[in-house]
Design a protein around this motif. Structure first.
Motif, PDB file in Angstrom:
ATOM      1  N   THR A   1       0.853  -1.149   0.037  1.00 50.60           N
ATOM      2  CA  THR A   1       0.193  -0.061  -0.037  1.00 50.60           C
ATOM      3  C   THR A   1       0.687   1.406   0.144  1.00 50.60           C
ATOM      4  OG1 THR A   1      -1.649  -1.350   1.308  1.00 50.60           O
ATOM      5  CG2 THR A   1      -1.931   1.200   1.381  1.00 50.60           C
ATOM      6  N   TRP A   2       1.971   1.204   0.753  1.00 48.76           N
ATOM      7  CA  TRP A   2       2.686   2.347   0.786  1.00 48.76           C
ATOM      8  C   TRP A   2       3.389   2.646  -0.603  1.00 48.76           C
ATOM      9  CZ3 TRP A   2       8.085   3.273   0.296  1.00 48.76           C
ATOM     10  CH2 TRP A   2       8.530   4.351   0.823  1.00 48.76           C
ATOM     11  N   PHE A   3       3.707   1.475  -1.186  1.00 50.62           N
ATOM     12  CA  PHE A   3       4.495   1.644  -2.518  1.00 50.62           C
ATOM     13  C   PHE A   3       3.537   2.152  -3.484  1.00 50.62           C
ATOM     14  CE2 PHE A   3       8.071  -0.891  -1.028  1.00 50.62           C
ATOM     15  CZ  PHE A   3       8.961  -1.300  -1.847  1.00 50.62           C
ATOM     16  N   LYS A   4       2.399   1.653  -3.530  1.00 47.84           N
ATOM     17  CA  LYS A   4       1.427   1.944  -4.506  1.00 47.84           C
ATOM     18  C   LYS A   4       1.150   3.631  -4.023  1.00 47.84           C
ATOM     19  CE  LYS A   4      -2.202  -0.189  -6.740  1.00 47.84           C
ATOM     20  NZ  LYS A   4      -1.598  -0.232  -8.064  1.00 47.84           N
ATOM     21  N   PHE A   5       0.817   3.991  -2.746  1.00 49.09           N
ATOM     22  CA  PHE A   5       0.515   5.365  -2.679  1.00 49.09           C
ATOM     23  C   PHE A   5       1.675   6.326  -2.974  1.00 49.09           C
ATOM     24  CE2 PHE A   5       0.432   8.943   0.433  1.00 49.09           C
ATOM     25  CZ  PHE A   5      -1.001   9.512   0.001  1.00 49.09           C
ATOM     26  N   HIS A   6       2.797   6.127  -2.527  1.00 49.86           N
ATOM     27  CA  HIS A   6       3.927   7.012  -2.972  1.00 49.86           C
ATOM     28  C   HIS A   6       4.264   6.832  -4.381  1.00 49.86           C
ATOM     29  CE1 HIS A   6       4.035   8.671   0.964  1.00 49.86           C
ATOM     30  NE2 HIS A   6       4.405   7.509   1.313  1.00 49.86           N
ATOM     31  N   THR A   7       4.315   5.992  -5.246  1.00 52.27           N
ATOM     32  CA  THR A   7       5.040   5.830  -6.403  1.00 52.27           C
ATOM     33  C   THR A   7       3.853   5.711  -7.426  1.00 52.27           C
ATOM     34  OG1 THR A   7       5.522   3.367  -6.487  1.00 52.27           O
ATOM     35  CG2 THR A   7       6.971   4.705  -5.326  1.00 52.27           C
ATOM     36  N   GLY A   8       2.568   4.918  -7.301  1.00 48.13           N
ATOM     37  CA  GLY A   8       1.743   4.735  -8.277  1.00 48.13           C
ATOM     38  C   GLY A   8       1.965   3.340  -9.005  1.00 48.13           C
ATOM     39  N   ALA A   9       3.181   2.783  -8.586  1.00 49.07           N
ATOM     40  CA  ALA A   9       3.569   1.449  -9.262  1.00 49.07           C
ATOM     41  C   ALA A   9       2.743   0.261  -8.999  1.00 49.07           C
ATOM     42  CB  ALA A   9       5.091   1.097  -8.883  1.00 49.07           C
ATOM     43  N   PRO A  10       2.466  -0.511 -10.057  1.00 57.29           N
ATOM     44  CA  PRO A  10       1.700  -1.887 -10.004  1.00 57.29           C
ATOM     45  C   PRO A  10       2.452  -2.865  -9.237  1.00 57.29           C
ATOM     46  CG  PRO A  10       2.213  -1.524 -12.233  1.00 57.29           C
ATOM     47  CD  PRO A  10       2.670  -0.281 -11.412  1.00 57.29           C
ATOM     48  N   LEU A  11       1.582  -3.818  -8.460  1.00 53.34           N
ATOM     49  CA  LEU A  11       2.062  -4.790  -7.790  1.00 53.34           C
ATOM     50  C   LEU A  11       2.174  -6.005  -8.711  1.00 53.34           C
ATOM     51  CD1 LEU A  11       3.288  -6.305  -5.223  1.00 53.34           C
ATOM     52  CD2 LEU A  11       1.041  -6.494  -4.405  1.00 53.34           C
ATOM     53  N   ALA A  12       3.077  -6.681  -8.823  1.00 58.57           N
ATOM     54  CA  ALA A  12       3.144  -7.928  -9.997  1.00 58.57           C
ATOM     55  C   ALA A  12       3.053  -9.008  -9.055  1.00 58.57           C
ATOM     56  CB  ALA A  12       4.514  -7.754 -10.704  1.00 58.57           C
ATOM     57  N   SER A  13       1.998  -9.747  -9.403  1.00 65.69           N
ATOM     58  CA  SER A  13       1.826 -11.131  -8.738  1.00 65.69           C
ATOM     59  C   SER A  13       2.986 -12.150  -9.195  1.00 65.69           C
ATOM     60  CB  SER A  13       0.482 -11.735  -8.802  1.00 65.69           C
ATOM     61  OG  SER A  13       0.039 -11.644 -10.126  1.00 65.69           O
ATOM     62  N   ASP A  14       3.242 -11.909 -10.387  1.00 63.28           N
ATOM     63  CA  ASP A  14       4.246 -12.808 -11.092  1.00 63.28           C
ATOM     64  C   ASP A  14       5.632 -12.311 -11.078  1.00 63.28           C
ATOM     65  OD1 ASP A  14       5.682 -14.429 -12.764  1.00 63.28           O
ATOM     66  OD2 ASP A  14       4.606 -14.447 -14.424  1.00 63.28           O
ATOM     67  N   SER A  15       6.547 -12.513 -10.360  1.00 64.27           N
ATOM     68  CA  SER A  15       7.880 -12.229 -10.390  1.00 64.27           C
ATOM     69  C   SER A  15       8.440 -11.867 -11.573  1.00 64.27           C
ATOM     70  CB  SER A  15       8.831 -13.194  -9.387  1.00 64.27           C
ATOM     71  OG  SER A  15       8.988 -14.438  -9.797  1.00 64.27           O
ATOM     72  N   GLN A  16       7.970 -12.898 -12.739  1.00 61.35           N
ATOM     73  CA  GLN A  16       8.735 -12.579 -14.148  1.00 61.35           C
ATOM     74  C   GLN A  16       8.368 -11.344 -14.616  1.00 61.35           C
ATOM     75  OE1 GLN A  16      10.673 -14.591 -16.039  1.00 61.35           O
ATOM     76  NE2 GLN A  16      11.084 -16.155 -14.632  1.00 61.35           N
ATOM     77  N   GLN A  17       7.265 -10.791 -14.341  1.00 60.47           N
ATOM     78  CA  GLN A  17       6.591  -9.585 -14.819  1.00 60.47           C
ATOM     79  C   GLN A  17       7.316  -8.537 -14.049  1.00 60.47           C
ATOM     80  OE1 GLN A  17       4.812  -9.842 -17.652  1.00 60.47           O
ATOM     81  NE2 GLN A  17       5.230 -12.045 -17.273  1.00 60.47           N
ATOM     82  N   ALA A  18       7.913  -8.573 -13.052  1.00 55.64           N
ATOM     83  CA  ALA A  18       8.537  -7.343 -12.349  1.00 55.64           C
ATOM     84  C   ALA A  18       9.608  -6.585 -12.790  1.00 55.64           C
ATOM     85  CB  ALA A  18       8.766  -7.749 -10.858  1.00 55.64           C
ATOM     86  N   ALA A  19       9.704  -5.421 -13.059  1.00 53.77           N
ATOM     87  CA  ALA A  19      10.736  -4.660 -13.303  1.00 53.77           C
ATOM     88  C   ALA A  19      11.909  -4.437 -12.115  1.00 53.77           C
ATOM     89  CB  ALA A  19      10.479  -3.178 -13.760  1.00 53.77           C
TER      90      ALA A  19
END
Length: 194
Positions: free
Chosen positions: A75-93
């Motif tokens: 929630t903190w990440f999303k609030f401060h950065t707007g970045a989407p949470l990836a459920s699949d580690s292969q899709q994460a930057a």
């Protein structure tokens, strides 16, 4: 109420970005990165500073089980950065790992492709400190001769992982290691003596 981010976002993110880039340009050489951020545990203040600097609304991130178990972190990440949470580690930057000793194998993350090696995952690993643990002899771009690097905790097979990662070059993951007061980079270009 969310824990606050940088007091002066523009200046603070520029300073953190410069420090992270310097750490990546000089692999295995820890650079000071003090952070007073009130990050939600178990996210460290230095990892939080890196997240605020490198994530934006187009940058999916992944959290290891230790961080995912604390919903306020995502929630903190999303609030401060707007970045989407990836459920699949292969899709994460970017992948954030609080329990670095139990981190998933590098194969769990994207190594990019020969056409797009930049589409790999960058791992941000929280460590207790540098200069402790298994000593690695590093060489390659950004290192004059060789450099000894150590950090802990890390998985027992960390050396083998780095060697295998280098063999895939230009594909492979990049690593940013953060201690409570410093950051060190291990880009995919680094060579590790076996």
């Amino acid at each position: 109420m969310f824990a606050p981010a940088f007091d002066d976002p523009a200046l603070a993110s520029q300073a953190v970005f410069r420090t992270v880039m310097e750490a990546m340009a000089r692999p295995g050489l820890p650079r000071p990165l003090p952070s007073e951020l009130a990050a939600p545990p178990p996210l460290s203040p230095t990892a939080a500073a890196v997240a605020l600097t490198l994530l934006d609304y187009e940058t999916p991130f992944w959290l290891d089980p230790a961080l995912a178990a604390a919903p306020e972190v995502a929630t903190w990440f999303k609030f401060h950065t707007g970045a989407p949470l990836a459920s699949d580690s292969q899709q994460a930057a970017f992948a954030f790992v609080a329990d670095s000793a139990a981190m998933p194998p590098f194969e769990a993350f994207s190594a990019g492709s020969l056409e797009y090696p930049d589409r790999s995952t960058t791992l941000v690993l929280q460590v207790a400190g540098f200069g402790q643990g298994d000593a690695l002899a590093l060489s390659g771009p950004g290192i004059s001769g060789s450099r000894i690097f150590s950090a802990q905790p890390l998985p027992p097979d960390f050396r083998a992982r780095l060697i295998a990662n280098r063999e895939m070059f230009p594909r492979g993951v990049d690593l940013i290691l953060v201690s409570p007061d410093a950051v060190a980079g291990l880009p995919r270009s680094v060579r590790v003596a076996s």
